[in-house]
Motif scaffolding. Sequence first.
Motif, mmCIF file in Angstrom:
data_model
loop_
_atom_site.group_PDB
_atom_site.id
_atom_site.type_symbol
_atom_site.label_atom_id
_atom_site.label_comp_id
_atom_site.label_asym_id
_atom_site.label_seq_id
_atom_site.Cartn_x
_atom_site.Cartn_y
_atom_site.Cartn_z
ATOM 1 N N LYS A 179 0.803 -1.240 0.000
ATOM 2 C CA LYS A 179 0.000 0.000 0.000
ATOM 3 C C LYS A 179 0.838 1.294 0.000
ATOM 4 C CE LYS A 179 -3.438 -0.455 -0.761
ATOM 5 N NZ LYS A 179 -3.769 -0.922 -2.165
ATOM 6 N N CYS A 180 2.067 1.195 -0.442
ATOM 7 C CA CYS A 180 2.894 2.416 -0.480
ATOM 8 C C CYS A 180 3.187 2.878 -1.909
ATOM 9 C CB CYS A 180 4.198 2.189 0.287
ATOM 10 S SG CYS A 180 3.932 1.989 2.051
ATOM 11 N N GLY A 181 2.654 2.145 -2.907
ATOM 12 C CA GLY A 181 2.874 2.557 -4.292
ATOM 13 C C GLY A 181 3.716 1.564 -5.077
ATOM 14 N N THR A 182 3.734 0.306 -4.629
ATOM 15 C CA THR A 182 4.583 -0.707 -5.265
ATOM 16 C C THR A 182 4.136 -1.014 -6.702
ATOM 17 O OG1 THR A 182 3.258 -2.467 -4.255
ATOM 18 C CG2 THR A 182 5.229 -1.786 -3.076
ATOM 19 N N ARG A 183 2.818 -1.050 -6.937
ATOM 20 C CA ARG A 183 2.321 -1.332 -8.292
ATOM 21 C C ARG A 183 2.686 -0.197 -9.246
ATOM 22 N NH1 ARG A 183 1.937 -5.081 -11.520
ATOM 23 N NH2 ARG A 183 1.047 -6.333 -9.845
ATOM 24 N N ALA A 184 2.453 1.034 -8.796
ATOM 25 C CA ALA A 184 2.762 2.181 -9.648
ATOM 26 C C ALA A 184 4.248 2.161 -10.010
ATOM 27 C CB ALA A 184 2.389 3.482 -8.936
ATOM 28 N N TYR A 225 5.718 1.920 -13.802
ATOM 29 C CA TYR A 225 6.564 2.985 -14.342
ATOM 30 C C TYR A 225 7.880 2.404 -14.852
ATOM 31 C CZ TYR A 225 3.647 6.440 -11.770
ATOM 32 O OH TYR A 225 2.625 7.204 -11.289
ATOM 33 N N ARG A 236 5.732 4.985 2.961
ATOM 34 C CA ARG A 236 4.963 6.213 3.201
ATOM 35 C C ARG A 236 4.640 6.241 4.683
ATOM 36 N NH1 ARG A 236 -0.880 4.673 0.339
ATOM 37 N NH2 ARG A 236 -1.419 6.869 0.456
ATOM 38 N N SER A 292 -4.905 2.854 4.485
ATOM 39 C CA SER A 292 -5.017 2.342 3.121
ATOM 40 C C SER A 292 -5.212 0.819 3.140
ATOM 41 C CB SER A 292 -3.751 2.705 2.342
ATOM 42 O OG SER A 292 -3.776 2.149 1.065
ATOM 43 N N PRO A 337 -0.834 10.443 -11.089
ATOM 44 C CA PRO A 337 -0.169 10.318 -12.388
ATOM 45 C C PRO A 337 -0.711 9.098 -13.139
ATOM 46 C CG PRO A 337 1.428 10.436 -10.569
ATOM 47 C CD PRO A 337 0.094 10.207 -9.967
ATOM 48 N N PHE A 365 -4.165 3.853 -13.293
ATOM 49 C CA PHE A 365 -4.227 2.623 -12.520
ATOM 50 C C PHE A 365 -5.679 2.330 -12.141
ATOM 51 C CE2 PHE A 365 0.085 4.007 -12.313
ATOM 52 C CZ PHE A 365 0.794 2.829 -12.471
ATOM 53 N N LYS A 394 -6.383 1.519 -6.824
ATOM 54 C CA LYS A 394 -5.151 2.256 -6.529
ATOM 55 C C LYS A 394 -5.474 3.739 -6.502
ATOM 56 C CE LYS A 394 -2.728 -1.526 -6.834
ATOM 57 N NZ LYS A 394 -2.138 -2.152 -5.646
ATOM 58 N N GLY A 395 -5.250 4.353 -5.364
ATOM 59 C CA GLY A 395 -5.572 5.763 -5.225
ATOM 60 C C GLY A 395 -7.045 5.941 -4.939
ATOM 61 N N ARG A 396 -7.543 5.237 -3.956
ATOM 62 C CA ARG A 396 -8.975 5.356 -3.661
ATOM 63 C C ARG A 396 -9.197 6.142 -2.377
ATOM 64 N NH1 ARG A 396 -9.797 -1.018 -2.996
ATOM 65 N NH2 ARG A 396 -7.883 -1.366 -1.838
ATOM 66 N N HIS A 443 -10.007 6.942 1.279
ATOM 67 C CA HIS A 443 -9.737 6.136 2.472
ATOM 68 C C HIS A 443 -10.927 6.069 3.422
ATOM 69 C CE1 HIS A 443 -5.050 6.389 2.266
ATOM 70 N NE2 HIS A 443 -5.590 5.672 1.317
HETATM 71 P P1 A3P Z 1 -4.185 4.510 -1.845
HETATM 72 O O1 A3P Z 1 -5.157 3.718 -2.666
HETATM 73 O O2 A3P Z 1 -4.303 4.306 -0.403
HETATM 74 O O3 A3P Z 1 -4.152 5.961 -2.224
HETATM 75 P P2 A3P Z 1 0.326 -0.552 -3.690
HETATM 76 O O4 A3P Z 1 0.412 -0.618 -5.183
HETATM 77 O O5 A3P Z 1 1.641 -0.839 -3.042
HETATM 78 O O6 A3P Z 1 -0.813 -1.358 -3.159
HETATM 79 O O7 A3P Z 1 0.062 0.968 -3.298
HETATM 80 C C1 A3P Z 1 -1.170 1.600 -3.573
HETATM 81 C C2 A3P Z 1 -0.945 3.081 -3.436
HETATM 82 O O8 A3P Z 1 -0.183 3.547 -4.543
HETATM 83 C C3 A3P Z 1 -2.192 3.907 -3.498
HETATM 84 O O9 A3P Z 1 -2.709 3.946 -2.189
HETATM 85 C C4 A3P Z 1 -1.684 5.258 -4.010
HETATM 86 O O10 A3P Z 1 -1.590 6.225 -3.001
HETATM 87 C C5 A3P Z 1 -0.291 4.948 -4.518
HETATM 88 N N1 A3P Z 1 -0.009 5.432 -5.869
HETATM 89 C C6 A3P Z 1 1.185 5.934 -6.258
HETATM 90 N N2 A3P Z 1 1.149 6.325 -7.532
HETATM 91 C C7 A3P Z 1 -0.102 6.064 -7.984
HETATM 92 C C8 A3P Z 1 -0.744 6.259 -9.232
HETATM 93 N N3 A3P Z 1 -0.097 6.789 -10.266
HETATM 94 N N4 A3P Z 1 -2.050 5.907 -9.346
HETATM 95 C C9 A3P Z 1 -2.696 5.372 -8.286
HETATM 96 N N5 A3P Z 1 -2.143 5.156 -7.081
HETATM 97 C C10 A3P Z 1 -0.846 5.490 -6.921
#
Ligand code: A3P
Length: 295
Positions: free
Chosen positions: A29-34, A38, A132, A140, A239, A253, A257-259, A261
């Motif tokens: 939940k810190c942005g690993t997928r993004a 990238y 984060r 998150s 982004p 995404f 992702k980025g929802r 809270h």
């Molecule tokens: P939130 O949904 O709490 O905002 P992970 O991929 O490790 O599960 O992390 C998810 C988090 O990636 C999201 O948490 C979001 O804050 C972050 N994030 C970073 N860049 C993003 C992007 N471009 N689009 C969506 N989420 C992104």
Amino acid sequence: SGNVTKNSTKLEGDYKRRLPQAIIIGVKKCGTRALLEYLRLHPSIKATGPEPHFFDRYYHLGLEWYSLFHILLLFLCHIDGIIPLSACRQKMPKSSEGHITIEKTPRYFVTAEVPRRICSMSKSTKLILVVRDPVTRAISDFTQAVSKGEYNDTVTFGSKAVRKNGAVNAKWSAINIGLYAYHMRRWLDYFPTENVHIVDGEHLIRNPIHELNLVQDFLGLERKITSDSIYWNSTKGFPCIVKPHKTPRYRCFKSTKGRQHSYADDYTLNLLHNFYEPHNKMFYAMVKRNFRWRA
Ligand code: A3P
């Protein structure tokens, strides 16, 4: 027999090449997928789509299985319905000389045996950790669990995070994963700090190119990911990626992702910030960087 030796050398070479030189080890939940998506934009990086979970779940299957993971994935993608199409679209193309293979499995960061196992694959594996503020991370994590139906509607973040006696529920995984210093120590028993690159998850949202430049430097790659391929999408508030030669051209995404809270009350937030403060300080000292998360 000359032939056999030749073939087996080649096989060995192929097999080694498929083992990752770099791993995004966390944090959930810190942005690993993004970050992984990238990095995939770089022509020299080959990345797996789904999380392999090799070093935590499937280690008993052996390194050969790990190296063949991608081929297996390709095969499964041909049988409808076994794995989601989205995962198939992200399958890893065959890597070749000069390419860096990379995977991400955030569970690695908090699994005790994993640092030793990765070290025994290769001491020079480059590790990438996205972090984060652990309080935001915990919310998150809880939000995700609620969306997966793990808690019913009556359960609030506060009711899970704080015990009836008023103490923080440090055993709850949403809280425990955020004890970065505790988990990090195990990695530093096996890897020098130079092998671990830390990405600020908040910066990754606000200024992804800057963070990506640092990651490319760490991986010893030319800086090839530019603002041409990542743009700010104001509707999503995050982004998103541009792929000029692909359809769709613009890709944000998923909504997971980025929802928004779950609600967290001020009392709980304050308690958690105080709870994490000494742990955060230990983490800053360990990685020689001050993230200035709210104390
Ligand atoms: P939130 O949904 O709490 O905002 P992970 O991929 O490790 O599960 O992390 C998810 C988090 O990636 C999201 O948490 C979001 O804050 C972050 N994030 C970073 N860049 C993003 C992007 N471009 N689009 C969506 N989420 C992104």
